[in-house]
Write a protein that holds these residues in place. Structure first.
Motif, mmCIF file in Angstrom:
data_model
loop_
_atom_site.group_PDB
_atom_site.id
_atom_site.type_symbol
_atom_site.label_atom_id
_atom_site.label_comp_id
_atom_site.label_asym_id
_atom_site.label_seq_id
_atom_site.Cartn_x
_atom_site.Cartn_y
_atom_site.Cartn_z
ATOM 1 N N PHE A 3 0.842 -1.198 0.000
ATOM 2 C CA PHE A 3 0.000 0.000 0.000
ATOM 3 C C PHE A 3 0.874 1.243 0.000
ATOM 4 C CE2 PHE A 3 -2.125 3.398 2.362
ATOM 5 C CZ PHE A 3 -3.200 3.615 1.523
ATOM 6 N N SER A 4 1.932 1.227 0.796
ATOM 7 C CA SER A 4 2.851 2.366 0.876
ATOM 8 C C SER A 4 3.503 2.639 -0.477
ATOM 9 C CB SER A 4 3.922 2.095 1.930
ATOM 10 O OG SER A 4 4.824 3.159 2.002
ATOM 11 N N ASP A 5 3.893 1.580 -1.179
ATOM 12 C CA ASP A 5 4.489 1.731 -2.509
ATOM 13 C C ASP A 5 3.476 2.298 -3.498
ATOM 14 O OD1 ASP A 5 6.920 0.717 -1.617
ATOM 15 O OD2 ASP A 5 6.463 -1.333 -2.276
ATOM 16 N N ASN A 6 2.235 1.812 -3.421
ATOM 17 C CA ASN A 6 1.178 2.319 -4.296
ATOM 18 C C ASN A 6 0.908 3.797 -4.033
ATOM 19 O OD1 ASN A 6 0.690 -0.067 -5.692
ATOM 20 N ND2 ASN A 6 -0.816 -0.767 -4.209
ATOM 21 N N LYS A 7 0.890 4.167 -2.760
ATOM 22 C CA LYS A 7 0.666 5.561 -2.389
ATOM 23 C C LYS A 7 1.778 6.437 -2.954
ATOM 24 C CE LYS A 7 0.254 8.604 1.600
ATOM 25 N NZ LYS A 7 0.255 8.691 3.059
ATOM 26 N N LYS A 8 3.026 6.010 -2.787
ATOM 27 C CA LYS A 8 4.165 6.770 -3.313
ATOM 28 C C LYS A 8 4.059 6.923 -4.828
ATOM 29 C CE LYS A 8 7.623 5.516 0.125
ATOM 30 N NZ LYS A 8 8.871 4.783 0.357
ATOM 31 N N ALA A 9 3.681 5.852 -5.503
ATOM 32 C CA ALA A 9 3.561 5.889 -6.965
ATOM 33 C C ALA A 9 2.469 6.865 -7.402
ATOM 34 C CB ALA A 9 3.285 4.487 -7.509
ATOM 35 N N LEU A 10 1.343 6.873 -6.705
ATOM 36 C CA LEU A 10 0.254 7.798 -7.048
ATOM 37 C C LEU A 10 0.637 9.244 -6.760
ATOM 38 C CD1 LEU A 10 -2.939 5.872 -5.933
ATOM 39 C CD2 LEU A 10 -2.332 6.574 -8.257
ATOM 40 N N VAL A 11 1.330 9.482 -5.653
ATOM 41 C CA VAL A 11 1.783 10.844 -5.337
ATOM 42 C C VAL A 11 2.772 11.315 -6.404
ATOM 43 C CG1 VAL A 11 3.096 12.237 -3.682
ATOM 44 C CG2 VAL A 11 1.322 10.675 -2.868
ATOM 45 N N GLU A 12 3.683 10.433 -6.803
ATOM 46 C CA GLU A 12 4.645 10.791 -7.851
ATOM 47 C C GLU A 12 3.926 11.076 -9.166
ATOM 48 O OE1 GLU A 12 8.839 9.309 -9.788
ATOM 49 O OE2 GLU A 12 7.547 7.798 -8.872
ATOM 50 N N LEU A 13 2.968 10.239 -9.534
ATOM 51 C CA LEU A 13 2.204 10.440 -10.764
ATOM 52 C C LEU A 13 1.452 11.767 -10.731
ATOM 53 C CD1 LEU A 13 1.227 9.293 -13.493
ATOM 54 C CD2 LEU A 13 -0.625 8.183 -12.230
ATOM 55 N N ALA A 14 0.851 12.086 -9.600
ATOM 56 C CA ALA A 14 0.076 13.317 -9.465
ATOM 57 C C ALA A 14 0.947 14.566 -9.584
ATOM 58 C CB ALA A 14 -0.661 13.328 -8.131
ATOM 59 N N ASN A 15 2.225 14.445 -9.243
ATOM 60 C CA ASN A 15 3.118 15.601 -9.230
ATOM 61 C C ASN A 15 4.150 15.598 -10.355
ATOM 62 O OD1 ASN A 15 2.424 17.209 -6.718
ATOM 63 N ND2 ASN A 15 2.516 15.121 -5.941
ATOM 64 N N TYR A 16 4.039 14.651 -11.269
ATOM 65 C CA TYR A 16 5.017 14.527 -12.350
ATOM 66 C C TYR A 16 4.694 15.518 -13.461
ATOM 67 C CZ TYR A 16 8.615 12.002 -14.908
ATOM 68 O OH TYR A 16 9.773 11.646 -15.547
ATOM 69 N N LYS A 17 5.735 16.161 -13.969
ATOM 70 C CA LYS A 17 5.563 17.130 -15.054
ATOM 71 C C LYS A 17 6.182 16.606 -16.341
ATOM 72 C CE LYS A 17 5.284 21.243 -12.174
ATOM 73 N NZ LYS A 17 5.805 22.588 -11.931
ATOM 74 N N MET A 18 5.574 16.973 -17.449
ATOM 75 C CA MET A 18 6.056 16.563 -18.765
ATOM 76 C C MET A 18 7.425 17.221 -19.017
ATOM 77 S SD MET A 18 5.733 14.868 -21.490
ATOM 78 C CE MET A 18 4.082 14.297 -21.759
ATOM 79 N N PRO A 19 8.427 16.408 -19.359
ATOM 80 C CA PRO A 19 9.767 16.966 -19.530
ATOM 81 C C PRO A 19 10.084 17.498 -20.942
ATOM 82 C CG PRO A 19 9.871 14.581 -19.588
ATOM 83 C CD PRO A 19 8.425 14.951 -19.318
ATOM 84 N N PHE A 20 9.161 17.346 -21.894
ATOM 85 C CA PHE A 20 9.473 17.769 -23.265
ATOM 86 C C PHE A 20 8.212 18.161 -24.019
ATOM 87 C CE2 PHE A 20 8.505 13.254 -23.676
ATOM 88 C CZ PHE A 20 7.702 13.221 -24.796
#
Length: 75
Positions: A3-20
């Motif tokens: 669950f902790s890994d899933n939470k981290k992945a969702l937080v990262e996805l929510a805050n990820y910006k397009m690099p190009f």
């Protein structure tokens, strides 16, 4: 994956910006669905970005954007 890994992945996805490209610097959630649909037809980039774009495509076509917006606001 825990669950902790899933939470981290969702937080990262929510805050990820397009690099190009046209949407460089935009949060993935704020990029229009048609952009992901185009990549879905042509092929997503390799690696982490491509995986995250595929996830975002699924989120958008299933109408789950509000979950990602909520995660981004809270984390």
């Amino acid at each position: 994956m825990s669950f902790s890994d899933n939470k981290k992945a969702l937080v990262e996805l929510a805050n990820y910006k397009m690099p190009f490209g046209k949407y460089k610097g935009e949060y993935l959630i704020d990029i229009p669905e048609y952009y992901y649909t185009w990549f879905n037809q042509k092929g997503f980039p390799e690696g982490k970005l491509g995986f995250m774009m595929q996830q975002m495509h699924e989120i958008k076509i299933n109408g789950l954007e509000s979950i990602i917006h909520t995660i981004r606001k809270k984390f």
